[in-house]
Design an enzyme around this catalytic site. Structure first.
Site, PDB file in Angstrom:
ATOM      1  N   CYS A   1       3.897   0.582 -12.220  1.00 44.40           N
ATOM      2  CA  CYS A   1       4.152   1.848 -12.910  1.00 44.40           C
ATOM      3  C   CYS A   1       5.303   1.654 -13.880  1.00 44.40           C
ATOM      4  O   CYS A   1       6.143   2.527 -14.083  1.00 44.40           O
ATOM      5  CB  CYS A   1       4.441   2.987 -11.934  1.00 44.40           C
TER       6      CYS A   1
ATOM      7  N   GLY B   1       0.754   5.117  -0.495  1.00 45.05           N
ATOM      8  CA  GLY B   1      -0.654   5.244  -0.172  1.00 45.05           C
ATOM      9  C   GLY B   1      -1.535   6.023  -1.101  1.00 45.05           C
ATOM     10  O   GLY B   1      -2.704   6.246  -0.786  1.00 45.05           O
TER      11      GLY B   1
ATOM     12  N   ALA C   1       0.790  -1.232   0.000  1.00 42.14           N
ATOM     13  CA  ALA C   1       0.000   0.000   0.000  1.00 42.14           C
ATOM     14  C   ALA C   1       0.823   1.283   0.000  1.00 42.14           C
ATOM     15  O   ALA C   1       0.446   2.260  -0.643  1.00 42.14           O
ATOM     16  CB  ALA C   1      -0.939   0.002   1.199  1.00 42.14           C
ATOM     17  N   ALA C   2       1.914   1.326   0.775  1.00 42.13           N
ATOM     18  CA  ALA C   2       2.673   2.572   0.893  1.00 42.13           C
ATOM     19  C   ALA C   2       3.312   2.938  -0.441  1.00 42.13           C
ATOM     20  O   ALA C   2       3.696   2.047  -1.193  1.00 42.13           O
ATOM     21  CB  ALA C   2       3.742   2.438   1.973  1.00 42.13           C
TER      22      ALA C   2
ATOM     23  N   ASP D   1      -0.356  -3.601  -6.060  1.00 35.86           N
ATOM     24  CA  ASP D   1       0.380  -2.556  -6.775  1.00 35.86           C
ATOM     25  C   ASP D   1       1.862  -2.852  -6.535  1.00 35.86           C
ATOM     26  O   ASP D   1       2.455  -2.386  -5.572  1.00 35.86           O
ATOM     27  CB  ASP D   1      -0.024  -1.189  -6.233  1.00 35.86           C
TER      28      ASP D   1
ATOM     29  N   ARG E   1       6.764   4.138   6.355  1.00 35.04           N
ATOM     30  CA  ARG E   1       5.900   4.638   5.296  1.00 35.04           C
ATOM     31  C   ARG E   1       4.442   4.321   5.588  1.00 35.04           C
ATOM     32  O   ARG E   1       3.549   5.096   5.223  1.00 35.04           O
ATOM     33  CB  ARG E   1       6.335   4.040   3.945  1.00 35.04           C
TER      34      ARG E   1
END
Length: 526
Positions: free
Chosen positions: A464, A345, A342-343, A411, A370
């Protein structure tokens, strides 16, 4: 997260469990005899010189030189600065004093803009600039043995003359002055001689640049210098995209980045409200064509920061490409969602805002610090009632917990090759070997995340990165290992222009003028 995370959402997202690798410098132009440990010592130890105010030295050049030292040798981010030269919570002027032995005058708004432009641009064009500097030195050994601070001053001067087209006489004079005061008179003389050579060859249109000729390897090396990227990236992109598209991608990575602001609906802020604020600050902007809460800003982000909009939680910096990943997740009020890595966030908070106070986002991350910042940001943005932070390594958590959900977002840590426009320093901190390590980690995390998905539920895998081996390649390998999952096309959740032939979401930096990003929806059938 507050001010810090809002700035670093676009700078440090997706780093997660991977840390930047040591810089592997080119033997031809990037090898220093001066040890890195010596350079680091200069950044943290008080100078032998008397610390005093110097009103003659250009403050933006002094701050830029030290900032570039910190980024290359100290791991600092090439991020934005706020008022009084502070960036990332550190007092830039303090670093200048300790490194150079004097303090220039405080930075005004123009200086702040110049620091941002010069630091980001000098980092992006570092390979190109170093080629020119090395070519104009008396011999190669002079360049290889050049002390780090002197090299940073030369890089700044070369960038200002070649890329910013500043008046040459002013650039030469100011950088010579900085070298003399920060180092010694002889260093100033060297800067004077090399910069004057540059001015002459530029005026004669005879810059010593490599020609695009020879075999594929030779052309890749030439392109790497001309467009200032590592050779391995050039060769990889040429392989997957072709040379013409690879050049377009490098040009995008070298362009001034634009940023997107997300209006915080959890605080009752609409995009129209945010637009009113931007108009009052005279910040040029465009509303997003893809997401209702987003506004794109090319210049003026420092005005937004100084006005306190980020600190008050009224908006946050988040690229539309990341927002579209959340659209692929499609969070609905009342749902329980697991966010596996998650971080820092950004996606967690956006998903939480879309729950409208009903449901839960379980934010798991291996980095406790984080994760703490994420929790603080959740409070600031008034979504802490639906965000639960869990400090854990996902691989261990999945083995030892019975938590299940109908929606799980992974992610994943990745190379970040889709965000090189914003993360100017990242291109120099990534190696080809990193991709193999990351692919193994991504496979492990996908396997772990899959155990958290209920039958009939969906696992969303995102990065990403623009690299197909981190994206489609990982999904294909996962489906071979897990035949109980199938691809759920994303066309219902995102504009058709972002949907690939395989049914995945993909943001192409050149095509969409956004950060590169990828997402796949994988439904568990049994």
């Amino acid at each position: 997260m507050a001010h810090l995370l809002s700035l670093h959402v676009f700078l440090s997202s997706h780093a997660h469990e991977t840390s930047p690798k040591p810089l592997k410098l080119s033997k031809r132009i990037n090898k220093f005899n001066t040890s890195i440990s010596t350079a680091k010592k200069a950044l943290v130890s008080p100078s032998h010189k008397t610390q005093k105010l110097n009103l003659e030295v250009s403050p933006h050049r002094a701050v830029s030189a030290v900032r570039l030292m910190r980024i290359q040798f100290g791991g600092a981010f090439a991020d934005l600065l706020n008022e009084k030269g502070k960036g990332s919570g550190d007092n830039e002027m303090g670093y200048v004093e300790r490194t150079l032995g004097f303090r220039p005058r405080d930075l005004d708004d123009r200086d702040l803009r110049l620091v941002t432009d010069i630091v980001g641009g000098t980092i992006r064009w570092r390979r190109y600039l170093d080629h020119l500097i090395g070519s104009l030195c008396h011999d190669e050994s002079m360049f290889r043995s050049m002390e780090p601070l002197l090299l940073q001053i030369l890089r700044i001067g070369f960038y200002e003359i070649v890329k910013l087209n500043m008046p040459p006489y002013a650039v030469v004079d100011e950088n010579v002055k900085l070298a003399k005061v920060a180092l010694r008179p002889g260093a100033g003389n060297m800067v004077n001689g090399i910069l004057r050579k540059l001015v002459l060859v530029k005026e004669n249109n005879t810059l010593p640049l490599p020609k695009l000729e020879g075999d594929d390897r030779s052309q890749a090396r030439a392109l790497a210098t001309l467009y200032s990227h590592p050779v391995w990236m050039v060769r990889r992109w040429t392989k997957y995209l072709g040379q013409e598209e690879a050049v377009k991608l490098m040009m995008w990575n070298n362009s001034d980045p634009s940023y997107s602001l997300r209006a915080n609906s959890a605080k009752g802020i609409t995009r129209d409200d945010l637009v009113i604020q931007l108009n009052s600050l005279k910040v040029p902007h465009e509303v997003s064509l893809h997401l209702d809460d987003f506004v794109r800003v090319k210049i003026g982000l420092q005005n937004v920061i100084q006005a306190g909009l980020l600190k008050e939680g009224l908006c946050s910096v988040q690229d539309e490409s990341a927002g579209l990943v959340v659209s692929v997740v499609d969070p609905q009020p009342g749902e329980d969602i697991i966010d596996c890595c998650a971080a820092p966030g950004g996606k967690t908070l956006y998903m939480a805002s879309r729950l409208r106070g009903k449901g839960r986002v379980h934010a798991i991350d291996i980095n406790k610090g984080r994760l703490r910042i994420l929790g603080e940001a959740a409070k600031m943005q008034k979504v802490d009632d639906v965000v639960v932070t869990i400090h854990a390594d996902l691989r261990n958590f999945a083995d030892n917990n019975a938590m299940k959900s109908d929606k799980v977002l992974l992610d994943a840590p990745c190379s970040g090759l889709g965000v090189l426009s914003k993360r100017a320093d990242l291109r120099w901190n990534r190696r080809l070997e990193d991709l193999e390590q990351l692919k193994n980690l991504q496979d492990e995390l996908l396997d772990a995340a899959s155990t958290l998905v209920n039958p009939g539920g969906v696992l969303i895998y995102s990065t990403c990165s623009i690299d197909p081996e981190e994206n489609e390649g990982r999904v294909e390998a996962f489906l071979v290992r897990h035949p109980e999952f199938r691809i759920d096309p994303v066309e219902r959740y995102t504009p058709s222009d972002f949907v690939t032939k395989q049914g995945f979401y993909f943001s192409d930096p050149v095509k969409h003028s956004l950060d590169g990003a990828f997402a796949a929806r994988l439904v568990r059938t049994s």
